[in-house]
Write an enzyme that holds these catalytic residues in place. Structure first.
Site, PDB file in Angstrom:
ATOM      1  N   GLU A 256       0.886  -1.172   0.000  1.00  0.00           N
ATOM      2  CA  GLU A 256       0.000   0.000   0.000  1.00  0.00           C
ATOM      3  C   GLU A 256       0.913   1.208   0.000  1.00  0.00           C
ATOM      4  OE1 GLU A 256      -3.164  -0.177  -0.246  1.00  0.00           O
ATOM      5  OE2 GLU A 256      -3.383  -2.307   0.109  1.00  0.00           O
ATOM      6  N   CYS A 295      -3.195   8.740   3.492  1.00  0.00           N
ATOM      7  CA  CYS A 295      -2.908   8.203   2.155  1.00  0.00           C
ATOM      8  C   CYS A 295      -4.093   8.409   1.221  1.00  0.00           C
ATOM      9  CB  CYS A 295      -2.570   6.726   2.249  1.00  0.00           C
ATOM     10  SG  CYS A 295      -3.861   5.765   3.065  1.00  0.00           S
TER      11      CYS A 295
HETATM   12  P1  NAP Z   1       8.129   5.280   4.553  1.00  0.00           P
HETATM   13  O1  NAP Z   1       9.231   6.214   4.859  1.00  0.00           O
HETATM   14  O2  NAP Z   1       8.131   4.618   3.235  1.00  0.00           O
HETATM   15  O3  NAP Z   1       8.155   4.207   5.744  1.00  0.00           O
HETATM   16  C1  NAP Z   1       7.169   3.229   5.843  1.00  0.00           C
HETATM   17  C2  NAP Z   1       7.633   2.111   6.748  1.00  0.00           C
HETATM   18  O4  NAP Z   1       8.724   1.428   6.112  1.00  0.00           O
HETATM   19  C3  NAP Z   1       8.168   2.591   8.100  1.00  0.00           C
HETATM   20  O5  NAP Z   1       7.797   1.673   9.092  1.00  0.00           O
HETATM   21  C4  NAP Z   1       9.682   2.588   7.889  1.00  0.00           C
HETATM   22  O6  NAP Z   1      10.388   2.442   9.075  1.00  0.00           O
HETATM   23  C5  NAP Z   1       9.829   1.360   7.025  1.00  0.00           C
HETATM   24  N1  NAP Z   1      11.052   1.327   6.244  1.00  0.00           N
HETATM   25  C6  NAP Z   1      11.714   2.372   5.690  1.00  0.00           C
HETATM   26  N2  NAP Z   1      12.791   1.920   5.037  1.00  0.00           N
HETATM   27  C7  NAP Z   1      12.813   0.574   5.189  1.00  0.00           C
HETATM   28  C8  NAP Z   1      13.685  -0.466   4.758  1.00  0.00           C
HETATM   29  N3  NAP Z   1      14.776  -0.202   4.030  1.00  0.00           N
HETATM   30  N4  NAP Z   1      13.400  -1.737   5.115  1.00  0.00           N
HETATM   31  C9  NAP Z   1      12.319  -2.035   5.864  1.00  0.00           C
HETATM   32  N5  NAP Z   1      11.459  -1.091   6.308  1.00  0.00           N
HETATM   33  C10 NAP Z   1      11.705   0.191   5.961  1.00  0.00           C
HETATM   34  O7  NAP Z   1       6.694   5.986   4.695  1.00  0.00           O
HETATM   35  P2  NAP Z   1       6.193   6.953   5.848  1.00  0.00           P
HETATM   36  O8  NAP Z   1       6.917   8.250   5.704  1.00  0.00           O
HETATM   37  O9  NAP Z   1       6.224   6.249   7.151  1.00  0.00           O
HETATM   38  O10 NAP Z   1       4.663   7.126   5.476  1.00  0.00           O
HETATM   39  C11 NAP Z   1       4.177   8.070   4.552  1.00  0.00           C
HETATM   40  C12 NAP Z   1       3.845   7.418   3.238  1.00  0.00           C
HETATM   41  O11 NAP Z   1       2.993   6.296   3.441  1.00  0.00           O
HETATM   42  C13 NAP Z   1       3.074   8.334   2.313  1.00  0.00           C
HETATM   43  O12 NAP Z   1       3.647   8.251   1.039  1.00  0.00           O
HETATM   44  C14 NAP Z   1       1.670   7.774   2.313  1.00  0.00           C
HETATM   45  O13 NAP Z   1       0.933   8.017   1.140  1.00  0.00           O
HETATM   46  C15 NAP Z   1       1.907   6.334   2.519  1.00  0.00           C
HETATM   47  N6  NAP Z   1       0.749   5.683   3.115  1.00  0.00           N
HETATM   48  C16 NAP Z   1       0.017   4.823   2.343  1.00  0.00           C
HETATM   49  C17 NAP Z   1      -1.092   4.185   2.881  1.00  0.00           C
HETATM   50  C18 NAP Z   1      -1.920   3.236   2.062  1.00  0.00           C
HETATM   51  O14 NAP Z   1      -2.748   2.539   2.641  1.00  0.00           O
HETATM   52  N7  NAP Z   1      -1.746   3.168   0.773  1.00  0.00           N
HETATM   53  C19 NAP Z   1      -1.465   4.425   4.199  1.00  0.00           C
HETATM   54  C20 NAP Z   1      -0.697   5.296   4.949  1.00  0.00           C
HETATM   55  C21 NAP Z   1       0.415   5.923   4.400  1.00  0.00           C
HETATM   56  P3  NAP Z   1      11.005   3.709   9.834  1.00  0.00           P
HETATM   57  O15 NAP Z   1       9.861   4.613  10.179  1.00  0.00           O
HETATM   58  O16 NAP Z   1      11.658   3.100  11.014  1.00  0.00           O
HETATM   59  O17 NAP Z   1      11.962   4.341   8.864  1.00  0.00           O
END
Ligand code: NAP
Length: 513
Positions: A256, A295
């Site tokens: 997602e 999102c």
């Molecule tokens: P993100 O930076 O991509 O991080 C998402 C998750 O992935 C976090 O738990 C992060 O951990 C983890 N992560 C990051 N790098 C990783 C790696 N190399 N290996 C394993 N895990 C890793 O996203 P975010 O800033 O938290 O969230 C915002 C984004 O999420 C927006 O783009 C939004 O649109 C999207 N979103 C989508 C939905 C949906 O249902 N489609 C819902 C909510 C949000 P850390 O925090 O520890 O870095």
């Protein structure tokens, strides 16, 4: 300074070193740190798989459903302290915090209710028996059986409660132990919920694991029967997709990701009709709820060119009147962004959009000298086809309005230019327009929300993710699918075709036995 705890391999553990700071984005105060350094994540995954897996598999669907219901109640009982944590750590208003927490407990309770139609047996039939030969003596029957792995859930920072609970509900009901890793910036709420879950002893040992801080080498321990559900940005999703866990070992991955959700005003809608008032209410909520960090939030608004002035004026009035500030104040309607990094990212995003659109209200400037505050920002583009409008997910209270010629064809072309969305709204009392546009955008959209004057008092909301409907979207939205009632169990199950004589199918594998 407190360090968030992880619950892995059946015990609470702390990571080494200072880790990542979690802040109060209204005051910039550092509240806690999260670190997973030094924790043996291989041991954690193996423990969940070998201890939690068999324990959950031994429970019936009804017993797992009862556990979900009890978890929902246990978390709800702690609603007030959890709201306080969400306000402090996430910058949530009280309304934002309730939205996340009630979404979490509501989804757990909904899955407990969905399970009423599940059988006593440990598998679910998928469709009716199929006659395979010339006579109905040899049949085929599809079944969904639980996989024998761990459900690893990596969540985004914006919904620390709901994001975790919605994934847990499906996986636990399907019979898989879960390992929950929240987004670090707001992990305090998730950690508090993890403590409630562990202290309640509602789930068997090993069925629930919780990782605070970086995922580090977690994916290296994911194996063929495991299911990884990721929510986050499309950039991080690319890292997941390329990992050996999926490309070599064949684990399952659901993504997602981000999305530039659109709202389309039909050519029939003018000021004064109920559907227009509904549109204004929806946009105001989508832009400001959770400070636009949703999102499903509306990012692009398509308006028939002749109504662009009227719509921009009305929206500017709506957004300018929003009270931004201290999320603990009763009069505040929008709090800060989650932290300084998110503020910088939103400011840069507005800057990029401002190369193709004019700022009508709000803007990139930080509000005040302390905290991650920014005003709700409305941009107006003269050309709806400018690429940046459809490429930049500015994850904050920012929306762009653009003209189209009032036709289904141009509206669909612009919506689909977003490369795949989670949710698209159409505000129109013209059923022909709404129907044709729905089909034209369907291949690029996970959910279409048709709002008209007749349903204005009954709608559920553009951005609301409902457990009974699927959530997900194609293309840049990740291509994944979650929830959707009992459909959500399929990701955690193996679909198998059993081919056998009719007596065996009827006696052992068909519905109702
Ligand atoms: P993100 O930076 O991509 O991080 C998402 C998750 O992935 C976090 O738990 C992060 O951990 C983890 N992560 C990051 N790098 C990783 C790696 N190399 N290996 C394993 N895990 C890793 O996203 P975010 O800033 O938290 O969230 C915002 C984004 O999420 C927006 O783009 C939004 O649109 C999207 N979103 C989508 C939905 C949906 O249902 N489609 C819902 C909510 C949000 P850390 O925090 O520890 O870095």
């Amino acid at each position: 300074m407190s360090i968030l705890q992880s619950h892995l391999a059946g015990r609470w553990q702390s990571g080494e070193g200072p880790g990542t700071p979690l802040v109060n984005p209204a005051t910039d105060e550092v509240l806690a740190h999260a670190s997973s350094a030094g924790i043996d994540l291989g041991e954690a995954v193996t423990f969940a798989r070998t201890v939690g897996g068999p324990a959950l598999a031994a429970l019936s669907f009804a017993e797992r459903a009862a556990a979900l219901k009890a978890l929902s109640a246990a978390i709800h009982e702690q609603r007030e302290p959890l709201i306080d944590i969400a306000i402090a750590n996430g910058g949530n208003t009280r309304g934002d915090a309730k939205f996340d927490l009630d979404g979490a407990t509501g989804t757990l309770a909904a899955y407990a209710a969905f399970a009423r139609s599940l059988p006593e047996r440990p598998f679910v039939t998928d469709g009716d028996p199929i006659q395979l030969g010339r006579a109905p003596r040899f049949m085929g029957q599809h079944l969904l059986v639980p996989r024998q792995g761990v459900a690893v859930h990596v969540n985004a920072f914006n919904f620390p409660a709901w994001g975790m609970a919605e994934k847990m509900a499906c996986a636990l009901l399907a019979g898989l132990p879960v390992l929950e890793k929240p987004g670090t910036p707001t992990a305090a709420v998730a950690e508090a919920i993890a403590k409630i879950i562990v202290d309640s002893s509602i789930l068997p040992e090993g069925a629930f694991s919780f990782l605070a801080g970086s995922a580090r080498d977690l994916l290296d321990h994911v194996d063929a029967q495991d299911c990884v559900a990721f929510t986050g940005s499309s950039g991080t999703a690319q890292h997941f997709r390329r990992h050996d866990a999926f490309t070599v070992r064949g684990a399952r991955l659901n993504v997602e990701a981000d999305s530039l959700n659109a709202a389309v005003i039909g050519p029939d809608i003018d000021d004064g009709v109920d559907a227009f008032d509904l549109f204004l209410r929806e946009v105001r909520r989508e832009v400001t709820q959770k400070t636009g960090q949703k999102c499903t939030a509306i990012r692009r608004i398509l308006v028939p060119a002749e109504r662009l002035d009227m719509v921009c004026e009305a929206l500017s009035g709506e957004l300018s009147s929003v009270q931004v500030g201290d999320p603990t104040a009763k009069t505040t309607r929008m709090g800060p962004l989650t932290n300084a990094e998110q503020l910088a990212s939103v400011q840069e995003g507005i800057g990029r959009l401002a190369t193709v659109a004019d700022v009508v209200s709000g803007g990139p400037d930080r509000l005040g000298d302390v905290g991650a505050f920014i005003a709700p920002t409305l941009l107006r583009a003269a050309d709806g086809h400018a690429d940046a409008l459809h490429a930049e997910e500015v994850f904050g209270p920012v929306v762009s309005v653009m003209p189209y010629d009032g036709s289904v064809e141009e509206a669909a072309a612009l919506v689909n230019k977003g490369g795949g969305s989670l949710a698209t709204s159409v505000f129109s009392d013209d059923r022909k327009f709404a129907g044709a546009l729905t089909l034209a955008i369907a291949p690029w959209t996970g959910r279409v929300y048709l709002a008209d004057s007749r349903s204005a008092d009954h709608v559920t909301g553009h951005g609301l993710v409902l457990p009974s409907c699927t959530h997900g979207g194609p293309g840049r939205a990740g291509g994944g699918e979650e929830l959707g009632g009992l459909r959500g169990l399929a990701f955690y199950s193996q679909r198998i075709a059993v081919q056998a004589g009719r007596a065996l199918i009827d006696g052992t594998f068909s519905a109702g036995e």
